[in-house]
Design a protein around this motif. Structure first.
Motif, PDB file in Angstrom:
ATOM      1  N   LEU A 139      -5.798  -5.036  -0.569  1.00  0.00           N
ATOM      2  CA  LEU A 139      -5.555  -3.455   0.993  1.00  0.00           C
ATOM      3  C   LEU A 139      -5.592  -1.974  -0.048  1.00  0.00           C
ATOM      4  O   LEU A 139      -5.493  -0.978   0.934  1.00  0.00           O
ATOM      5  CB  LEU A 139      -3.704  -3.572   0.662  1.00  0.00           C
ATOM      6  CG  LEU A 139      -3.375  -5.021   1.299  1.00  0.00           C
ATOM      7  CD1 LEU A 139      -1.761  -5.061   1.260  1.00  0.00           C
ATOM      8  CD2 LEU A 139      -3.923  -3.817   3.181  1.00  0.00           C
ATOM      9  N   ARG A 140      -5.972  -2.115  -1.681  1.00  0.00           N
ATOM     10  CA  ARG A 140      -5.891  -0.520  -1.628  1.00  0.00           C
ATOM     11  C   ARG A 140      -7.225  -0.389  -1.921  1.00  0.00           C
ATOM     12  O   ARG A 140      -7.332   0.895  -2.309  1.00  0.00           O
ATOM     13  CB  ARG A 140      -5.487  -1.106  -3.382  1.00  0.00           C
ATOM     14  CG  ARG A 140      -4.045  -0.788  -4.078  1.00  0.00           C
ATOM     15  CD  ARG A 140      -3.214  -0.662  -5.042  1.00  0.00           C
ATOM     16  NE  ARG A 140      -3.765  -2.273  -5.689  1.00  0.00           N
ATOM     17  CZ  ARG A 140      -3.587  -3.028  -5.375  1.00  0.00           C
ATOM     18  NH1 ARG A 140      -2.284  -3.140  -5.482  1.00  0.00           N
ATOM     19  NH2 ARG A 140      -3.687  -4.159  -6.878  1.00  0.00           N
ATOM     20  N   ALA A 193      -1.490  -1.288   6.919  1.00  0.00           N
ATOM     21  CA  ALA A 193      -2.456  -2.920   6.823  1.00  0.00           C
ATOM     22  C   ALA A 193      -2.556  -3.888   7.171  1.00  0.00           C
ATOM     23  O   ALA A 193      -1.916  -3.415   8.588  1.00  0.00           O
ATOM     24  CB  ALA A 193      -1.375  -3.223   5.410  1.00  0.00           C
ATOM     25  N   PRO A 198       0.810  -1.017  -0.182  1.00  0.00           N
ATOM     26  CA  PRO A 198      -0.172   0.232   0.261  1.00  0.00           C
ATOM     27  C   PRO A 198       0.730   1.335   0.196  1.00  0.00           C
ATOM     28  O   PRO A 198       1.881   1.242  -0.044  1.00  0.00           O
ATOM     29  CB  PRO A 198      -0.498   0.137   1.637  1.00  0.00           C
ATOM     30  CG  PRO A 198      -0.327  -1.483   2.385  1.00  0.00           C
ATOM     31  CD  PRO A 198       1.088  -2.008   1.091  1.00  0.00           C
TER      32      PRO A 198
END
Length: 537
Positions: A306-307, A268, A236
């Motif tokens: 995660l994005r 994260a 990330p």
């Protein structure tokens, strides 16, 4: 000193293994590795059988001063993520230093055996090592060689920073650059007297460690270093930015260790490090970590998750988070993040003490959405000692531990102690009394960091939890090894409300929750404390 480990986790390397030392009072069991100045052996006491790591310094004129210096530098240092140094030991091969045995191997051996770590595993390692560095720097010490060979794991997967061979205390003189190539800044050091501690060099090394864990490579100099998120797309952006800041050529631009620790754990989700491919066969049965699926499809899916925008984690959905809505901006004191955002980050770090899980659903300013709960959990939580009561008129004061739990708090049996720990932790959150956490969590642990941030954020917003109660049920001791224990338990939490400074309702959770957990406990000063929390499903 970065250790060279045996070529394979299950094999020693006879061609490289030094002659076994003779150590009065100990049995030498096997070679753990060697560095430029010493070899490390697994030894066991002849009386009692307790295992230690024994660092035997190579025989030369400076060997004894080196051993004495390392012991004195660590004397009195106690942090949950620093490898403990016990005492000097005499051997026939040179002076020795008796150390805590970290059975899970090192970052170096793990990556050599199975390749780079995932983003989640990397966060698991970087957060506590940064906390350990912050502890050292605050006490006027630097480590000097943060590197893959000097970050070790216990059999429970807890990271430990080891080897103070070139560490320094305030006012001591720097003998040479030292450190491990690739994990020390190439830019000239500040100061001309060699007496400035330069904690910024530790921060550079920590970021280089993060880069190495994610890529399997030592980071190149700034001008030649490729973008990290090109090499590993699932990293990330906040983590990329943090590592790049800490790798800056200008030492003054690098964050301090405490800031690094806060920022990295928010980047994260964390996950236990899979050690199974790296450990000696005799250690494998002790491991609590499970093998992690590492095929490219799953890694890609993880990176995609995660994005996404920061999500609210609903009770019961931690393992499969759902995006509900973005956090609504809230004015806070001291520039703190909105409570919902902080608690989501905390929940993902601590892998969910049940309270942290449901607190992740408290998004300030968001639309209340109650999640159907377990009626049995509602009843269990309501019957908890000091159970849910209406305290909507203001933040409740901390209450004394109920009589029926007083003896449990100091019980020898870890399963008995869990009931008191659950009550005390709930009381700390309910009353916003951070001092109660000293009797709940190990200092420097992830649960301590998570709980402290929840309480400080509640206090900064002048919010509190009304009617909050919890109870530990179905408690079973899984294992006890020395001063460590693993306990299974189901934490039942009540319905509760989040209220603001005027007593107004901010959020209502009307259903109870039951969360199975795996608690890793440490025995300290006559009582059990929580060191780690894992999802028990």
């Amino acid at each position: 000193m970065m250790l060279q480990h045996p070529a394979h986790a299950g094999d020693s390397s006879p061609a490289d293994e030094p002659a076994r030392p003779q150590v009065p009072g100990f049995r030498v069991q096997r070679w753990l590795g060697s560095g430029s100045s010493a070899a490390v052996w697994l030894v066991a006491e002849e009386s009692g059988g307790h295992e230690y790591a024994l660092k035997v310094f190579n025989p030369h004129g400076d060997a004894r001063p080196e051993a004495d210096r390392e012991r004195l530098l660590t004397d009195g240092l106690r942090h949950d993520h620093l490898l403990q140094v016990f005492r000097n030991v005499e051997t026939d091969a040179g002076p020795g230093l008796l150390l805590e045995y970290a059975a899970g191997g090192s970052v170096s051996s793990v990556i050599a055996a199975r390749g780079p770590l995932s983003v989640a595993e990397t966060v698991t390692v970087l957060t506590p090592i940064a906390q350990a560095l912050a502890f050292l720097h605050a006490g006027g010490r630097t480590h000097g060689d943060v590197s893959p060979g000097n970050v070790l794991f216990t059999s429970m997967g807890k990271p430990l920073l080891a080897d103070f061979g070139i560490g320094r205390a305030l006012g001591s003189r720097r003998a040479d650059d030292g450190g491990t190539p690739g994990f020390r800044p190439s830019s000239p050091r500040r100061g001309d007297a060699g007496q400035r501690l330069e904690p910024e060099a530790d921060i550079y090394a920590l970021a280089a460690l993060g880069w190495f864990m994610l890529t399997g490579r030592v980071p190149a100099a700034t001008a030649q270093r490729p973008p990290l998120n090109v090499m590993v797309p699932e990293v990330p952006l906040p983590l990329v930015e943090l590592l790049e800041a800490a790798l800056a050529d200008a030492a003054a631009q690098r964050p301090e260790a405490e800031e690094f620790a806060r920022r990295v754990y928010r980047t994260a989700d964390s996950a236990p490090v899979d050690l199974s491919a790296a450990v000696h066969p005799s250690v494998a049965p002790q491991l609590l970590t499970r093998r992690i699926a590492r095929d490219s499809k799953k890694r890609k899916a993880f990176g995609a998750k995660l994005r996404k925008p920061l999500a609210v984690i609903k009770p019961g959905s931690l393992r499969k988070p759902q995006v509900v809505r973005r956090a609504t901006a809230v004015s806070t004191r001291g520039g703190k993040a909105p409570l919902g955002r902080v608690l989501v980050a905390v929940a993902s770090l601590a892998i969910a003490l049940a309270l942290a899980v449901f607190s992740g659903n408290l998004l300030v300013g968001s639309e209340a959405t109650d999640i159907p709960g377990d009626p049995a959990a509602q009843a269990a939580a309501a019957s908890a000692p000091g159970g849910a009561t209406a305290d909507a008129t203001g933040p409740p004061a901390a209450r004394p531990l109920p009589e029926e739990l007083v003896q449990a708090a100091t019980a020898d049996d870890p399963a008995v102690a869990v009931a008191a720990l659950a009550w005390l932790r709930t009381e700390a959150l309910r009353s916003r009394d951070v001092s109660l956490l000293d009797d709940v969590n190990v200092a420097g642990s992830a649960p301590m960091a998570a709980d402290t941030e929840i309480i400080s954020t509640l206090a900064s917003l002048e919010h509190w939890f009304s009617g909050l109660a919890a109870k530990a049920e179905d408690i079973r001791t899984v294992s006890v090894t020395g001063t460590s224990a693993v306990v299974e338990a189901t934490i039942s939490t009540s319905a509760f409300e989040q209220r603001d400074a005027g007593g107004g309702l901010v959020r209502s959770v009307t259903e109870a929750k039951r969360q199975p957990l795996l608690l890793v406990l440490e025995r300290q000063d006559g009582r059990w404390l929580i060191d780690e929390v894992r999802d028990g499903d």
